[in-house]
Design a protein around this motif. Structure first.
Motif, PDB file in Angstrom:
ATOM      1  N   PRO A 413     -42.963  -1.749 -55.812  1.00 21.16           N
ATOM      2  CA  PRO A 413     -42.024  -0.612 -55.499  1.00 21.16           C
ATOM      3  C   PRO A 413     -42.745   0.632 -55.095  1.00 21.16           C
ATOM      4  O   PRO A 413     -42.379   1.470 -54.112  1.00 21.16           O
ATOM      5  CB  PRO A 413     -41.273  -0.432 -56.563  1.00 21.16           C
ATOM      6  N   VAL A 426     -41.925   3.433 -62.607  1.00 23.29           N
ATOM      7  CA  VAL A 426     -41.316   2.529 -61.679  1.00 23.29           C
ATOM      8  C   VAL A 426     -40.057   2.069 -62.391  1.00 23.29           C
ATOM      9  O   VAL A 426     -40.262   1.600 -63.688  1.00 23.29           O
ATOM     10  CB  VAL A 426     -42.030   1.745 -60.846  1.00 23.29           C
ATOM     11  N   THR A 428     -37.841  -1.427 -62.185  1.00 22.96           N
ATOM     12  CA  THR A 428     -37.882  -2.597 -61.353  1.00 22.96           C
ATOM     13  C   THR A 428     -36.300  -3.079 -61.102  1.00 22.96           C
ATOM     14  O   THR A 428     -35.412  -2.471 -61.687  1.00 22.96           O
ATOM     15  CB  THR A 428     -38.511  -3.638 -62.104  1.00 22.96           C
ATOM     16  N   MET A 517     -38.416  -7.380 -50.489  1.00 23.64           N
ATOM     17  CA  MET A 517     -39.280  -6.437 -50.633  1.00 23.64           C
ATOM     18  C   MET A 517     -40.497  -6.428 -49.594  1.00 23.64           C
ATOM     19  O   MET A 517     -41.324  -7.347 -49.918  1.00 23.64           O
ATOM     20  CB  MET A 517     -39.489  -6.140 -52.180  1.00 23.64           C
ATOM     21  N   HIS A 539     -40.057  -1.577 -49.907  1.00 22.21           N
ATOM     22  CA  HIS A 539     -40.721  -0.838 -51.189  1.00 22.21           C
ATOM     23  C   HIS A 539     -40.205   0.518 -51.522  1.00 22.21           C
ATOM     24  O   HIS A 539     -40.471   1.462 -50.628  1.00 22.21           O
ATOM     25  CB  HIS A 539     -42.332  -0.559 -51.111  1.00 22.21           C
ATOM     26  N   HIS A 544     -36.746   2.366 -57.237  1.00 23.31           N
ATOM     27  CA  HIS A 544     -36.226   1.142 -56.643  1.00 23.31           C
ATOM     28  C   HIS A 544     -35.327   0.223 -56.929  1.00 23.31           C
ATOM     29  O   HIS A 544     -34.397   0.040 -56.547  1.00 23.31           O
ATOM     30  CB  HIS A 544     -37.755   0.043 -56.446  1.00 23.31           C
TER      31      HIS A 544
END
Ligand code: NOJ
Length: 733
Positions: A413, A426, A428, A517, A539, A544
């Protein structure tokens, strides 16, 4: 004889009064000249020299006035420390300008530029650039090597991820937004960054999509396709440009007098400076147009490259050339003037240091994270949604098999330019779904396979998970290192055994939602029919997983539209919507027409394409006037109705075609777009006002012109289909 300071101030006053230039600009010119007169030739060459990182040797060179700029120095404290050497220990105390690749965020990482472009939301893109600038500037950075405004018509080229895609009109709008975002209202504001449009020019047209490869494009294609986003950036006030690695028709971009001196600094009157790409001046030797670094340096400088990035070609060896009269000092003065001008505009002489305490408040500020989420949501493109399998029916679905190497990956990401982005920031897809669905829905997560390689040992577990679940969500694609610089691909299918795993899961007959992605359009023909839905999630940065979960569950209705064509196969590349008609356009009944014998010519998903959870209907195209002169505006509208069940955003696109001209014209050219929000059942008249002057082209003499004749306008939801009507352009008389 050198003019005195008093004389220059008087001159400045006269210029201000007579020519109406802003006083500050005039003052800056005075200061630049005053400083230049005090500089030795070696110090001037120093200003034109940039190195990466810091070490004892560079520190000594800074003291001696032999380095004017650094890149890749991280952290406010370190940047202040190194700046102090320049300001307090060098003879003239000229501050350094410190650069970094702040491309899609500094610590708050936003979607990669190709993804953000799919939002077509220039307001939000500008805001993201503004935030990136704030965070980076608070860490002592003055200058970003962004935006990348290269047009890319070839998805094999890894750097397609870093730009806005294939279209010059959209690319120009986004370039403008990014420059305004990075540079803000006033460069002297310590929380703005000087921007750098790159890579000037034609870099995206590398043969075979192979990075750094040869480029050979006509002047017309250069002017109509590749130059407009640079021109838009210059018009928006961009302070610097970066000269590219590639050659264009035999002349490397970093030694190209035509593109740099004639067009950029001549025709466009650009008064900022040009920095080379990393050693692109030194590479003139490898290109085979210079015998050694010194000759390369002279060629780069003569062409108009003002600063040498990591090339060691602008060195004191140039002093001898000036002394013997083979190199004009005026060329050097011009380059140094441009660099000093930007240092003054940035206010570096007044405030060379950054307040080290600001970082703490700014980095990952709540508002920054919210903007990262907003832009991530808007960047998602729904490519397929058979039987409305999406949004997931929360009432009916009790379990999801979440499969794929990227479902819980914290690196992808962050995308191609992570800058100071951290994996720990991040979210997920797995985390995003868990956060959203909590205990209501059982999520059975298993990786299944890796992104690359041929390890199939996880297949069985994945198949078992699919069998026990109501629906399968597969998160597949490219890792972050598979796009960006030096990441060209010859095969654009899902890498490794990912497609094989999709095929194996499809055997279970469970509906599959594929979440992609990737940093480029990829080819999906081998799996497209096996899945019920495709969500292009690129990404998307630190939020993300939240954005993807919002789209999957329907809490957010997707509206993104792709800005680079998705080919059916690599063999169709280069493929782009604004192609020419040819003398023999593809005709199924004519063998001798422009087509393939083993594939359709059409793409899988055209430029501008993307679905929504609602549906939009276009009716009633009409123009206020269909006989126009080049100084008129085309005013044309359609009725847009949301005929579905929920609110949605439609990106309405306007294309024109100049049907007959003195040179051939593309079958379509984007000339307008609007993001329109409609409630279920609501309708609106969407009106465009397009200056006819913008519908022109470069004629046989390479002069920009709008030729009288027949035109067609099309308005619709993508580049393939829409409502059309014809109009005429008549001459001014
Ligand atoms: C090389 C890349 O081509 C360019 O985009 C980047 O800005 C420089 N390296 C500096 O990192």
């Amino acid at each position: 004889m050198k003019p005195t300071f008093k004389f220059l101030v008087t001159l400045a006053f006269i210029i201000t009064v007579v020519f109406g230039q802003p006083l500050r600009d005039v003052e800056i010119e005075v200061k630049v000249n005053e400083l230049l007169y005090q500089m030795t030739l070696a110090e001037k060459i120093g200003q034109m020299t940039q190195f990466s990182g810091t070490n004892k040797q560079y520190e000594q060179m800074i003291r001696e006035g032999k380095i004017g700029s650094l890149l890749n120095v991280i952290g406010a404290e370190e940047n202040n420390r190194i700046q102090k050497i320049a300001v307090e220990e060098s003879r003239l105390g000229i501050p350094l300008i410190i650069g970094l690749d702040v491309i899609h965020g500094y610590r708050t990482i936003f979607p990669i530029p190709l993804a953000a472009a799919a939002s077509w939301d220039t307001v939000l893109i500008r805001k993201a650039a503004e935030i990136a600038a704030k965070e980076a500037a608070s860490a002592g950075i003055h200058w970003t090597f962004a935006p990348m405004v290269d047009i890319a018509r070839d998805a094999r080229w890894g750097r397609i991820a870093e730009g806005a895609g294939e279209d010059p009109f959209l690319g120009s709008a986004i370039a403008r937004a990014q420059v305004l975002g990075f540079q803000g209202e006033d460069l002297a504001d310590p929380l703005t960054l000087l921007a750098c449009s790159k890579h000037y020019v034609g870099y995206g047209a590398a043969e075979g999509g192979r990075d750094y490869n040869t480029v050979d494009i006509s002047e017309r294609t250069l002017r109509e396709i590749y130059l407009p986003p640079f021109k838009a950036a210059v018009d928006a006030g961009v302070g610097t440009l970066m000269s590219a690695f590639n050659e264009i028709g035999g002349v490397p971009a970093s030694a190209n007098q035509f593109t740099l001196r004639k067009i950029l600094k001549g025709e466009w009157g650009f008064d900022g400076f040009v920095v080379s790409d990393w050693n692109s001046i030194g590479e003139l030797v490898v290109h085979g147009i210079a015998k050694n670094q010194l000759e390369a340096g002279v060629k780069g400088l003569t062409a108009g490259v003002d600063m040498d990035m990591e090339g060691r070609c602008y060195t004191t060896a140039m002093e001898a050339l000036v002394a013997e009269g083979t190199l004009s000092e005026e060329l050097i003065d011009d380059a140094v003037r441009r660099i000093l001008r930007m240092k003054f505009k940035l206010g570096l002489f007044e405030h060379p240091y950054i307040d080290e305490s600001i970082q703490k408040e700014l980095i990952l500020h709540r508002e920054h994270i919210q903007t990262a989420l907003d832009l991530a949501r808007e960047s998602i493109v729904l490519l397929k949604n058979e039987n409305d399998v999406l949004p997931l029916n929360r009432g009916k679905i009790n379990s999801i098999a979440l499969i794929g190497p990227l479902a819980d990956d914290k690196d992808a990401p962050l995308g191609t330019w992570k800058c100071e982005g951290k994996q720990k920031d991040v979210v997920t897809v797995y985390e995003g779904l868990k956060n959203k669905l909590g205990g209501d829905v059982k999520i059975i997560y298993t990786k299944g396979c890796d992104v690359k390689g041929n390890n199939r040992s996880g297949f069985n577990k994945a198949i078992k998970a699919a069998r026990t679940a109501d629906i399968v969500v597969m998160v597949m694609g490219e890792s972050a290192d598979m796009s960006g610089e030096a990441a060209s691909r010859a095969d654009l299918n899902l890498p490794g055994v990912q497609a094989e795993l999709i095929n194996a899961i499809a055997e279970t007959n469970k509906p599959i939602v594929l979440v992609l992605m990737n940093g480029r359009p990829i080819t999906l023909s081998n799996i497209e029919s096996k899945v019920s839905a495709i969500v292009e999630a690129w990404h998307l940065g630190i939020r993300h997983g939240n954005a993807v979960a919002d789209v999957l569950t329907g809490d957010y209705n997707p509206s993104g539209k792709v800005t680079a064509t998705f080919p059916r196969s690599v063999g169709q590349i280069p493929i782009y919507y604004n192609h020419k008609n040819t003398g023999r356009p593809g005709d199924p009944d004519n063998k001798f027409s422009s087509k393939y014998i083993d594939s359709p010519s059409s793409p899988l998903y055209p430029f501008g394409y993307g679905l929504s959870y609602t549906k939009f209907k276009y009716t009633g195209i009409k123009a206020e006037n269909n006989r126009l002169t080049p100084s008129d505006d085309l005013i044309v509208s359609v009725n847009l109705k949301n005929v579905g069940q929920r609110e949605g955003v439609e990106i309405v696109q306007l294309y024109i075609q100049d049907i007959t001209g003195s040179v051939t014209r593309p079958v379509k050219e984007l000339k307008g777009f609007q993001r329109v929000t409609l409630e279920a059942g609501e309708q609106k008249t969407v009106q465009f006002r397009v200056p006819v002057w913008e519908l022109g082209f470069y004629d046989l003499d390479m002069k920009y012109t709008v030729e009288p004749g027949d035109f067609r306008v099309m308005i619709g939801g993508n580049s393939f289909e829409g409502l059309t009507m014809d109009f005429k352009v008549v001459s001014l008389k």
